[in-house]
Design a protein around this motif. Structure first.
Motif, mmCIF file in Angstrom:
data_model
loop_
_atom_site.group_PDB
_atom_site.id
_atom_site.type_symbol
_atom_site.label_atom_id
_atom_site.label_comp_id
_atom_site.label_asym_id
_atom_site.label_seq_id
_atom_site.Cartn_x
_atom_site.Cartn_y
_atom_site.Cartn_z
ATOM 1 N N PHE A 72 0.834 -1.198 0.000
ATOM 2 C CA PHE A 72 0.000 0.000 0.000
ATOM 3 C C PHE A 72 0.873 1.254 0.000
ATOM 4 N N GLU A 73 2.024 1.206 0.673
ATOM 5 C CA GLU A 73 2.929 2.362 0.670
ATOM 6 C C GLU A 73 3.354 2.699 -0.757
ATOM 7 N N PHE A 74 3.610 1.675 -1.558
ATOM 8 C CA PHE A 74 3.977 1.908 -2.955
ATOM 9 C C PHE A 74 2.829 2.577 -3.703
ATOM 10 N N ILE A 75 1.613 2.050 -3.512
ATOM 11 C CA ILE A 75 0.437 2.634 -4.155
ATOM 12 C C ILE A 75 0.246 4.075 -3.704
ATOM 13 N N LYS A 76 0.409 4.299 -2.403
ATOM 14 C CA LYS A 76 0.206 5.637 -1.851
ATOM 15 C C LYS A 76 1.179 6.644 -2.465
ATOM 16 N N TRP A 77 2.458 6.304 -2.481
ATOM 17 C CA TRP A 77 3.453 7.260 -2.962
ATOM 18 C C TRP A 77 3.356 7.470 -4.463
ATOM 19 N N ALA A 78 2.953 6.445 -5.198
ATOM 20 C CA ALA A 78 2.719 6.639 -6.638
ATOM 21 C C ALA A 78 1.572 7.623 -6.851
ATOM 22 N N GLY A 79 0.508 7.485 -6.044
ATOM 23 C CA GLY A 79 -0.614 8.422 -6.129
ATOM 24 C C GLY A 79 -0.226 9.822 -5.722
ATOM 25 N N VAL A 80 0.579 9.947 -4.668
ATOM 26 C CA VAL A 80 1.031 11.262 -4.207
ATOM 27 C C VAL A 80 1.844 11.957 -5.295
ATOM 28 N N ALA A 81 2.751 11.209 -5.930
ATOM 29 C CA ALA A 81 3.577 11.793 -6.992
ATOM 30 C C ALA A 81 2.710 12.271 -8.156
ATOM 31 N N TYR A 82 1.716 11.485 -8.518
ATOM 32 C CA TYR A 82 0.818 11.849 -9.623
ATOM 33 C C TYR A 82 0.041 13.114 -9.303
ATOM 34 N N LEU A 83 -0.450 13.220 -8.073
ATOM 35 C CA LEU A 83 -1.228 14.396 -7.671
ATOM 36 C C LEU A 83 -0.351 15.640 -7.595
ATOM 37 N N ILE A 84 0.859 15.490 -7.100
ATOM 38 C CA ILE A 84 1.772 16.639 -7.040
ATOM 39 C C ILE A 84 2.074 17.138 -8.447
ATOM 40 N N TRP A 85 2.244 16.211 -9.370
ATOM 41 C CA TRP A 85 2.503 16.598 -10.755
ATOM 42 C C TRP A 85 1.332 17.398 -11.321
ATOM 43 N N ILE A 86 0.103 16.956 -11.047
ATOM 44 C CA ILE A 86 -1.071 17.691 -11.513
ATOM 45 C C ILE A 86 -1.120 19.081 -10.870
ATOM 46 N N GLY A 87 -0.858 19.132 -9.548
ATOM 47 C CA GLY A 87 -0.864 20.419 -8.856
ATOM 48 C C GLY A 87 0.173 21.375 -9.419
ATOM 49 N N LEU A 88 1.340 20.844 -9.747
ATOM 50 C CA LEU A 88 2.397 21.689 -10.304
ATOM 51 C C LEU A 88 2.020 22.224 -11.680
ATOM 52 N N GLN A 89 1.248 21.447 -12.438
ATOM 53 C CA GLN A 89 0.780 21.930 -13.735
ATOM 54 C C GLN A 89 -0.125 23.155 -13.564
ATOM 55 N N SER A 90 -0.991 23.104 -12.550
ATOM 56 C CA SER A 90 -1.867 24.248 -12.278
ATOM 57 C C SER A 90 -1.058 25.456 -11.834
ATOM 58 N N LEU A 91 -0.056 25.230 -11.003
ATOM 59 C CA LEU A 91 0.802 26.334 -10.561
ATOM 60 C C LEU A 91 1.591 26.910 -11.725
ATOM 61 N N ARG A 92 2.029 26.053 -12.627
ATOM 62 C CA ARG A 92 2.743 26.531 -13.807
ATOM 63 C C ARG A 92 1.836 27.393 -14.666
ATOM 64 N N ASP A 93 0.568 26.937 -14.856
ATOM 65 C CA ASP A 93 -0.379 27.725 -15.643
ATOM 66 C C ASP A 93 -0.634 29.079 -15.004
ATOM 67 N N ALA A 94 -0.703 29.092 -13.680
ATOM 68 C CA ALA A 94 -0.910 30.359 -12.974
ATOM 69 C C ALA A 94 0.285 31.285 -13.166
ATOM 70 N N TRP A 95 1.468 30.720 -13.187
ATOM 71 C CA TRP A 95 2.694 31.526 -13.303
ATOM 72 C C TRP A 95 2.883 32.052 -14.730
ATOM 73 N N ALA A 197 -3.716 18.272 -0.752
ATOM 74 C CA ALA A 197 -4.376 16.974 -0.610
ATOM 75 C C ALA A 197 -3.352 15.848 -0.691
ATOM 76 N N ALA A 198 -2.407 15.977 -1.609
ATOM 77 C CA ALA A 198 -1.356 14.959 -1.730
ATOM 78 C C ALA A 198 -0.520 14.891 -0.454
ATOM 79 N N ALA A 199 -0.238 16.061 0.132
ATOM 80 C CA ALA A 199 0.553 16.098 1.370
ATOM 81 C C ALA A 199 -0.193 15.413 2.513
ATOM 82 N N MET A 200 -1.506 15.615 2.589
ATOM 83 C CA MET A 200 -2.290 14.972 3.643
ATOM 84 C C MET A 200 -2.273 13.454 3.497
ATOM 85 N N VAL A 201 -2.340 12.985 2.240
ATOM 86 C CA VAL A 201 -2.264 11.545 2.004
ATOM 87 C C VAL A 201 -0.881 11.019 2.388
ATOM 88 N N ALA A 202 0.167 11.785 2.030
ATOM 89 C CA ALA A 202 1.536 11.344 2.294
ATOM 90 C C ALA A 202 1.814 11.202 3.789
#
Length: 211
Positions: A72-95, A197-202
């Motif tokens: 489950f730790e593997f699943i969790k961290w894979a999900g966290v990485a995916y969500l952070i990537w999505i969040g960074l895309q939004s931050l990039r668009d804002a910038w 949200a990703a940080a809370m999961v992590a």
């Protein structure tokens, strides 16, 4: 089922639904950036992950991940990485000022919103523990699998109004994003919410097995 036990289940589930967590941050963030209607696909992804874990619990498969927490730790961290990537895309668009294209962004399509929310909830240890340990405690021992499915369905029905309310708040805020600056600001807030949200999961893990 005893009605006092059922009432205790409803109260417990409702209180947990109303408590802000990763799912709430994700729904609010998607509502702010993409609007109320697209946010419903985020809700569908969250509730679908809940339904999956409910089925796992009823079939007795939940013990697998409890027995192998590293899986489950593997699943969790894979999900966290995916969500952070999505969040960074939004931050990039804002910038960069590309937030005005949010409605046609590949991350704002119904399929993408459903997928990212499903990954979020599927990688959340608290969601898994709820369906693997908390919910079954309310099921009568003589018919546990059937009652786990019934209580799981009720739990999902109880959670939807809460998530709908939060998506309404995010969608209402999105109505004020009429100018370029406002759209960039809301894109930044949305990205921050997803990363939060990703940080809370992590920060959450399955309990370690006793030696």
């Amino acid at each position: 089922m005893d009605w006092t036990v059922f009432l205790a289940f409803v109260v417990t589930s409702t209180l947990m639904d109303l408590t802000p967590g990763p799912a709430v941050l994700k729904v609010v963030g998607d509502g702010m950036r993409h609007g109320l209607k697209p946010a419903q696909f985020s809700i569908a992804g969250i509730l679908s992950a809940n339904a999956m874990y409910c089925a796992f619990s009823a079939l007795g498969l939940s013990a697998l991940l409890l027995a192998f927490p590293m899986l489950f730790e593997f699943i969790k961290w894979a999900g966290v990485a995916y969500l952070i990537w999505i969040g960074l895309q939004s931050l990039r668009d804002a910038w960069t000022g590309d937030a005005g294209q949010a409605q046609v962004s590949p991350h704002g399509t119904p399929r993408a919103l459903f997928r990212s929310s499903f990954v979020l909830q599927g990688a959340n240890p608290k969601s898994y523990l709820y369906f693997a340990a908390i919910l079954p405690a309310f099921a009568p021992a003589d018919a546990a699998p059937q009652w786990i499915l019934v209580l799981g369905a009720i739990s999902i029905l109880l959670e939807y109004p809460s998530l709908l309310l939060y998506s309404l708040l995010g969608g209402k805020a999105a109505q004020y994003a009429t100018g370029p600056f406002a759209r960039r600001a809301f894109s930044g807030l949305s990205g921050t919410a997803v990363i939060g949200a990703a940080a809370m999961v992590a920060r959450t893990s399955l309990p370690a097995r006793g030696g």
